[in-house]
Design a protein around this motif. Structure first.
Motif, PDB file in Angstrom:
ATOM      1  N   ALA B  16     101.366  39.917  26.616  1.00  0.00           N
ATOM      2  CA  ALA B  16     101.796  40.654  25.024  1.00  0.00           C
ATOM      3  C   ALA B  16     102.430  41.795  25.449  1.00  0.00           C
ATOM      4  O   ALA B  16     103.344  42.164  24.631  1.00  0.00           O
ATOM      5  CB  ALA B  16     100.568  40.616  24.366  1.00  0.00           C
ATOM      6  N   LYS B  20     106.049  42.956  23.967  1.00  0.00           N
ATOM      7  CA  LYS B  20     106.299  44.109  23.031  1.00  0.00           C
ATOM      8  C   LYS B  20     107.414  44.969  23.519  1.00  0.00           C
ATOM      9  O   LYS B  20     108.170  45.592  23.067  1.00  0.00           O
ATOM     10  CB  LYS B  20     105.081  44.572  22.579  1.00  0.00           C
ATOM     11  N   MET B  43     106.735  32.451  29.542  1.00  0.00           N
ATOM     12  CA  MET B  43     106.187  33.605  30.044  1.00  0.00           C
ATOM     13  C   MET B  43     105.495  33.283  31.457  1.00  0.00           C
ATOM     14  O   MET B  43     104.832  32.253  31.587  1.00  0.00           O
ATOM     15  CB  MET B  43     104.722  33.692  29.227  1.00  0.00           C
ATOM     16  N   ILE B  76     106.726  28.951  23.157  1.00  0.00           N
ATOM     17  CA  ILE B  76     105.722  29.927  23.215  1.00  0.00           C
ATOM     18  C   ILE B  76     106.287  31.264  23.091  1.00  0.00           C
ATOM     19  O   ILE B  76     106.160  32.238  22.364  1.00  0.00           O
ATOM     20  CB  ILE B  76     104.615  29.765  24.253  1.00  0.00           C
ATOM     21  N   MET B  78     109.423  32.441  22.842  1.00  0.00           N
ATOM     22  CA  MET B  78     110.388  32.891  22.167  1.00  0.00           C
ATOM     23  C   MET B  78     109.945  33.326  20.696  1.00  0.00           C
ATOM     24  O   MET B  78     110.259  33.916  19.980  1.00  0.00           O
ATOM     25  CB  MET B  78     111.557  31.563  21.950  1.00  0.00           C
ATOM     26  N   ALA B  79     108.790  32.335  19.937  1.00  0.00           N
ATOM     27  CA  ALA B  79     108.071  32.575  19.000  1.00  0.00           C
ATOM     28  C   ALA B  79     107.500  33.906  18.985  1.00  0.00           C
ATOM     29  O   ALA B  79     107.589  34.844  18.078  1.00  0.00           O
ATOM     30  CB  ALA B  79     107.240  31.527  18.613  1.00  0.00           C
ATOM     31  N   LEU B  80     106.763  34.180  20.093  1.00  0.00           N
ATOM     32  CA  LEU B  80     105.793  35.659  20.246  1.00  0.00           C
ATOM     33  C   LEU B  80     107.115  36.600  20.257  1.00  0.00           C
ATOM     34  O   LEU B  80     106.890  37.790  19.849  1.00  0.00           O
ATOM     35  CB  LEU B  80     105.304  35.472  21.690  1.00  0.00           C
ATOM     36  N   ALA B  82     109.795  36.724  18.817  1.00  0.00           N
ATOM     37  CA  ALA B  82     110.540  36.871  17.554  1.00  0.00           C
ATOM     38  C   ALA B  82     109.568  37.600  16.507  1.00  0.00           C
ATOM     39  O   ALA B  82     109.694  38.639  15.687  1.00  0.00           O
ATOM     40  CB  ALA B  82     110.760  35.503  16.747  1.00  0.00           C
ATOM     41  N   MET B  83     108.208  37.288  16.844  1.00  0.00           N
ATOM     42  CA  MET B  83     107.202  38.026  15.922  1.00  0.00           C
ATOM     43  C   MET B  83     106.932  39.480  16.366  1.00  0.00           C
ATOM     44  O   MET B  83     106.949  40.229  15.401  1.00  0.00           O
ATOM     45  CB  MET B  83     105.865  37.241  16.119  1.00  0.00           C
ATOM     46  N   ALA B  84     107.150  39.807  17.591  1.00  0.00           N
ATOM     47  CA  ALA B  84     107.096  41.190  18.106  1.00  0.00           C
ATOM     48  C   ALA B  84     108.246  42.088  17.416  1.00  0.00           C
ATOM     49  O   ALA B  84     108.003  43.253  16.954  1.00  0.00           O
ATOM     50  CB  ALA B  84     106.938  41.150  19.540  1.00  0.00           C
ATOM     51  N   ASN B  87     107.781  42.603  13.923  1.00  0.00           N
ATOM     52  CA  ASN B  87     106.740  43.671  13.566  1.00  0.00           C
ATOM     53  C   ASN B  87     107.300  45.015  13.781  1.00  0.00           C
ATOM     54  O   ASN B  87     106.597  46.067  13.462  1.00  0.00           O
ATOM     55  CB  ASN B  87     105.576  43.367  14.811  1.00  0.00           C
TER      56      ASN B  87
END
Lengths: 425, 425
Positions: B16, B20, B43, B76, B78-80, B82-84, B87
């Motif tokens: 994570a 970020k 990852m 997994i 790419m979605a994370l 995009a979320m980051a 954010n």
């Protein structure tokens, strides 16, 4: 034989051993001469692990990306399951929700299926494959984005595919033996139900029974797809959910008068105190709640006190929505006009469900007598044609469920379900 | 500014925190006024974990299902990612290879990109989004099945998207600072290369340099997409790979005579002993190898011994293909006709690469002198217009690489690359 849709939940495919066990069961169905479509959930804790990752990178993950993330879970389980089947010498192909033609609306995290176009599944079956389909997911009709169907979505995927493919049956494999007359964790003497109608199953599902979700049963009823809920571990016959009783060996299963007792301790009660007893007041309250996108369950309005012209209105709703509802009502207090709000999350709901109560008078009386004998106080009552629900203290729920279950002859050591005399219910 | 494609490898998004950190870097590029497309790998160890799961359910996972499984990894990450990014207050959308329009052939596990139709990416960019694309994956043109591109495939995805979107640059972020004149783990004095031509980079890649794969550089050269290889950790300028030297501040980077020294200890040598020295013999041997779908590297035929009319033919190939090649040759021994086979996997290859050797005579002589001075025996030699390669004992490789690196003035404490006089190479 014909076409069978099977659905396996996450606990059935929690690890490599589980996947191999499930693969054998699927191959058995194929060997019996069926075309087999399998809908599979994500392995065990995968979804929770993905949610945990999402929370590490963003406190408020966006819906579109959250769905993209979560759908990786079924992608893993379905590919592994297809490999395991091929390793047993049978042909299998896995398909994402999108590839399987599961078309949804665009509401991320809780999309609704609006169409199923299973052309690729049909082709795969015709070529001799077992088709493995990712549960819980689809693709939005307008934006072609990946969507998820929300909790229990894989069951809905299975029923929707069964409908689109005109399957003979949709088998839902889970970690329990079927639908029971009550939650076996609360009622030791709960009995497995051999057959239950769509209507009774719908009422049980909306009254707290967790084996099948309301949406899934509703879909099955609309397309008249028989569901067979059974254990992926035991191999026993489970519970059939369908429009007409099914044959079981030599005997035809009869419609029970009472199907079961459900309970639910996930709701809270809000009482709006000191509401002017005049037209439009209730409407103002429930418009406020509806505008906050909160679903309510039961509603009761007290008899107005003549002296003040004020009354109280109580309703129940999911505990998770309690804060939002209170905030919305407080914000609109000037427009609605009330004295105060009371919030109570120590309530429980007990529901008796059975189409037989339509034609068997006295069910309601016997229900209340059983609760009374058990010393359980009733706070709210609501009924449908085939259901009676009461709200009690949460602490009273286990005892109340056992008392009602026993009074209606549902205990596994009872000889026969009780038939009631008397007038009216 | 224009459109930038960035690619981040698995080590850059291993957890994570990494995601970020990468998100911040991407947002910087966006803030600089660029449209940004990001290609991301799975990852850290995700791919290895998925392979391990596959091996638990099947000793020989089928290609189609294996690709379906592995592509969950990028889904997994790419979605994370995009979320980051969201954010951080910027818009981002993630896309699978299929959604991004990466069309491939149908060769599972090592598909080749045959077209890129990035309509959805273009739309997402025009709507102000940062587009995150799953590396390493595509969809087959004929069957619409999910495919993967094999090792290093995410780099190829990035270059292919950069070409299709007419990007200004394709930035490859990795865990090293760029391309070096030799492997820094072997040569402590290796220098980071500021600029290298596509041609020299292709030779380094096919000679054992692992920073960029041959296929990716080949794609970039065909569409003339400048690649900037740099660290996702340091933020330093890295190595530019392009057709023409790029400007670096006030000075124009010049073409080096020698770009670097590569080495490779992943190959083995097979010697076919006692082959009749007549037309068609070599053809029979290499047809056998080709029919087994084995790629060979260097080939040398000894001068025939006049007395016997027999000769030996040696070739190198990946160690992983050794068993298969031996088996194929033994099986065809009657047709080919040879005395015996010798297999040697204790070899290493050292290659000197540089377009300057075309116009600077004496490079070859200096190369052999350096090896000789280091006491390294040469077993095979092969050359291209801009490369000289020799095979030595594997044990000699580190010392040989250091000796050659130093002899050509590539050490970081050298003042200047050496220019050679003399005649011919």
């Amino acid at each position: 034989m014909g076409l069978v849709v099977q659905k396996y939940g996450g606990s059935s495919v929690a690890d490599a051993e589980g996947i191999k066990r499930v693969a054998k069961r699927i191959v058995e169905a194929k060997k019996n001469g069926n075309q087999v479509v399998v809908v599979v959930s994500a392995m065990g804790d995968t979804t929770d692990e993905l949610i945990d990752l999402a929370e590490q990178v963003s406190p408020m993950p966006a819906g579109r990306e959250f769905d993209m993330l979560l759908t990786a879970g079924e992608r893993i389980s379905m590919a592994l399951l297809a490999m395991a089947i091929k390793n047993l010498g049978h042909e299998a192909q896995s398909f994402t929700g999108s590839q399987a033609g599961v078309i949804t609306d665009s509401v991320h995290n809780k999309a609704r299926i609006i169409d199923v176009t299973p052309g690729r599944i049909r082709t795969a079956l015709d070529e001799g494959n077992i088709a493995i389909v990712a549960g819980f997911q689809g693709v939005s009709a307008d934006k072609k984005d990946i969507t998820t169907l929300g909790r229990g979505g894989s069951d809905t995927t299975a029923v929707a595919l069964a409908a689109a493919l005109d399957a003979e049956v949709c088998e839902i494999y889970t970690d329990v033996d079927g639908v029971f007359t009550a939650d076996p964790r609360v009622v030791k003497k709960a009995r497995k139900i051999d057959w239950i109608s769509f209507e009774d199953m719908l009422e049980l599902a909306s009254s707290g029974s967790k084996v099948l979700l309301h949406r899934c049963v509703e879909y099955a009823r609309r397309y008249n797809i028989p569901i067979h809920v059974r254990s992926s571990f035991s191999g026993l016959k489970g519970t059939w959910v369908s429009s007409e009783p099914i044959e079981q060996g030599d005997t035809k299963v009869e419609q029970a008068i009472i199907s079961g007792v459900a309970h639910d301790t996930s709701e809270a009660k809000i009482t709006v105190v000191g509401v002017p007893d005049k037209p439009g007041e209730a409407a103002a309250i429930f418009r406020t709640i509806a505008d906050a996108a909160i679903n309510i369950d039961m509603v009761v309005q007290n008899v107005s006190a003549a002296a003040t012209g004020l009354t109280d209105i109580s309703f129940t709703l999911p505990k998770t929505e309690g804060r939002k509802a209170i905030d919305a009502l407080e914000k609109n207090r000037p427009g609605i006009g009330f004295d105060s709000l009371r919030y109570d999350d120590q309530i429980g709901k007990i529901s008796l469900v059975g189409a037989g109560m339509k034609t068997n008078p006295g069910v309601t009386a016997a229900f209340f007598e059983a609760l009374s004998d058990a010393g359980v106080n009733i706070e709210l009552i609501s009924t449908s044609e085939i259901r009676i629900s009461v709200v009690t203290r949460a602490d009273d729920v286990p005892e109340a469920v056992r008392a009602v279950h026993s009074a209606f002859g549902l205990d596994s050591d009872s000889d026969e379900a009780v038939i009631y005399g008397g007038t009216g219910r």
